[in-house]
Design a protein around this motif. Structure first.
Motif, mmCIF file in Angstrom:
data_model
loop_
_atom_site.group_PDB
_atom_site.id
_atom_site.type_symbol
_atom_site.label_atom_id
_atom_site.label_comp_id
_atom_site.label_asym_id
_atom_site.label_seq_id
_atom_site.Cartn_x
_atom_site.Cartn_y
_atom_site.Cartn_z
ATOM 1 N N UNK A 1 -64.086 83.846 89.058
ATOM 2 C CA UNK A 1 -65.505 83.874 89.431
ATOM 3 C C UNK A 1 -66.257 82.658 88.884
ATOM 4 N N UNK A 2 -65.742 82.090 87.791
ATOM 5 C CA UNK A 2 -66.413 80.953 87.149
ATOM 6 C C UNK A 2 -65.381 80.113 86.399
ATOM 7 N N UNK A 3 -65.735 78.894 86.141
ATOM 8 C CA UNK A 3 -64.837 77.969 85.442
ATOM 9 C C UNK A 3 -64.475 78.479 84.048
ATOM 10 N N UNK A 4 -65.405 79.172 83.395
ATOM 11 C CA UNK A 4 -65.137 79.713 82.061
ATOM 12 C C UNK A 4 -63.988 80.721 82.061
ATOM 13 N N UNK A 5 -63.940 81.551 83.084
ATOM 14 C CA UNK A 5 -62.841 82.520 83.189
ATOM 15 C C UNK A 5 -61.526 81.787 83.444
ATOM 16 N N UNK A 6 -61.567 80.762 84.266
ATOM 17 C CA UNK A 6 -60.361 79.976 84.538
ATOM 18 C C UNK A 6 -59.840 79.342 83.245
ATOM 19 N N UNK A 7 -60.736 78.797 82.439
ATOM 20 C CA UNK A 7 -60.340 78.166 81.180
ATOM 21 C C UNK A 7 -59.724 79.188 80.222
ATOM 22 N N UNK A 8 -60.299 80.398 80.147
ATOM 23 C CA UNK A 8 -59.738 81.455 79.299
ATOM 24 C C UNK A 8 -58.331 81.806 79.760
ATOM 25 N N UNK A 9 -58.148 81.926 81.065
ATOM 26 C CA UNK A 9 -56.845 82.249 81.634
ATOM 27 C C UNK A 9 -55.820 81.184 81.270
ATOM 28 N N UNK A 10 -56.181 79.924 81.404
ATOM 29 C CA UNK A 10 -55.239 78.836 81.141
ATOM 30 C C UNK A 10 -54.840 78.742 79.672
ATOM 31 N N UNK A 11 -55.679 79.225 78.763
ATOM 32 C CA UNK A 11 -55.332 79.218 77.340
ATOM 33 C C UNK A 11 -54.209 80.208 77.035
ATOM 34 N N UNK A 12 -54.166 81.330 77.782
ATOM 35 C CA UNK A 12 -53.160 82.355 77.531
ATOM 36 C C UNK A 12 -52.910 83.163 78.807
ATOM 37 N N UNK A 13 -52.260 82.564 79.807
ATOM 38 C CA UNK A 13 -52.067 83.260 81.073
ATOM 39 C C UNK A 13 -51.254 84.554 80.961
ATOM 40 N N UNK A 14 -50.331 84.600 80.036
ATOM 41 C CA UNK A 14 -49.512 85.805 79.888
ATOM 42 C C UNK A 14 -50.361 87.029 79.566
ATOM 43 N N UNK A 15 -51.424 86.828 78.808
ATOM 44 C CA UNK A 15 -52.324 87.937 78.447
ATOM 45 C C UNK A 15 -52.948 88.580 79.689
ATOM 46 N N UNK A 16 -53.217 87.783 80.718
ATOM 47 C CA UNK A 16 -53.922 88.270 81.902
ATOM 48 C C UNK A 16 -53.005 88.587 83.077
ATOM 49 N N UNK A 17 -51.708 88.383 82.929
ATOM 50 C CA UNK A 17 -50.802 88.635 84.048
ATOM 51 C C UNK A 17 -49.823 89.763 83.766
ATOM 52 N N UNK A 18 -49.973 90.455 82.691
ATOM 53 C CA UNK A 18 -49.064 91.580 82.361
ATOM 54 C C UNK A 18 -49.364 92.775 83.198
#
Length: 46
Positions: free
Chosen positions: A29-46
């Motif tokens: 939804x926003x660049x900030x969420x994308x940046x959080x995801x890229x720091x730790x993608x495994x956390x958000x893809x489980x």
């Protein structure tokens, strides 16, 4: 039409804010969420 849900916050993602991880495209939804995801993608893809 399928809605792309932001894996970080759960809101509807925008088509122009995206990242690929492990062969799949994720939308945000926003660049900030994308940046959080890229720091730790495994956390958000489980």
């Amino acid at each position: 039409m399928k809605k792309n849900i932001d894996p970080v916050c759960g809101m509807v993602g925008k088509n122009d804010i995206k990242a690929e991880y492990n062969g799949k495209t994720y939308y945000f939804c926003a660049e900030g969420c994308r940046e959080q995801f890229l720091k730790n993608p495994l956390k958000y893809t489980r």
